[in-house]
Design an enzyme around this catalytic site. Structure first.
Site: not given
Length: 217
Positions: A22-23, A26
């Site tokens: 998820h990170e 980004h």
């Protein structure tokens, strides 16, 4: 206790990848739209070790899993640094950078759903049951993280998306609640409000995955 240890062992891989990828998403999105801050700090990587927070990725999920009897899971990774002012179109591109994390969780939920289906149709082996349990947890944790992060509350991704969509004056006013976002999120978590909001949505998503891959729970 033995059953909880088994659950933690099976959950470790899907939880770590759900939080850390998820990170990473980004960081990849930020680089695509012009901000190379995460790249310079070595955070654009699919290596979970670069994103693991010892407290948020390991300690907190394990403690909550134990205290809740494996009925609740919550955690976080080290946030990928993003300098929104370096994006080519800061306000507009913020939306896509923020949406990349939940988008990664959606992709992973689909991948775990496919693995769950494969485990049901392939011949039974010693690995079938662990694979089913791991895929089951993988679907749930990714759906939960996606829906959680889409809540319109800064600094969650949904809050960033809303800031991107609002007119500039309203966006500035709304972004001022960011320092209170995390305490408010914890309050919603431990009062049960968060579960009351997310559980029906997760049930709907689980149904859609079952229909998509034609598997039974």
């Amino acid at each position: 206790m033995d059953s909880l240890i088994q659950i933690i062992a099976v959950a470790a891989l899907p939880v770590i990848f759900a939080i850390t990828l998820h990170e990473a998403a980004h960081g990849y999105a930020a680089r695509f739209f012009g901000d190379r801050t995460a790249e310079r700090e070595g955070r654009i990587s699919l290596n979970p070790l670069r994103h693991i927070d010892p407290v948020g990725t390991v300690l907190v999920p394990v403690v909550i899993l134990l205290l809740s009897g494996a009925s609740l899971l919550f955690g976080w990774a080290k946030p990928v640094p993003v300098d929104f002012s370096r994006l080519r179109r800061p306000k507009q591109d913020m939306l896509w950078v923020a949406a990349a994390g939940p988008g990664a969780n959606l992709f992973m939920a689909l991948a775990w759903g496919l693995l769950f289906k494969l485990a049901q149709v392939l011949p039974d082996t010693a690995y079938t049951l662990p694979m089913l349990k791991m895929a089951d947890i993988g679907m749930d944790i990714n759906m939960a993280l996606m829906l959680l992060n889409l809540l319109p509350l800064p600094p969650l991704d949904g809050g960033r998306i809303l800031v991107s969509l609002l007119p500039i004056r309203q966006a500035i006013a709304f972004s001022r609640i960011e320092p209170w976002g995390f305490p408010l999120l914890l309050l919603l978590l431990f009062t049960g409000v968060l579960s009351a909001v997310l559980n029906p949505l997760m049930g709907l998503m689980r149904l859609l995955l079952a229909l998509l891959f034609n598997f039974h729970a």
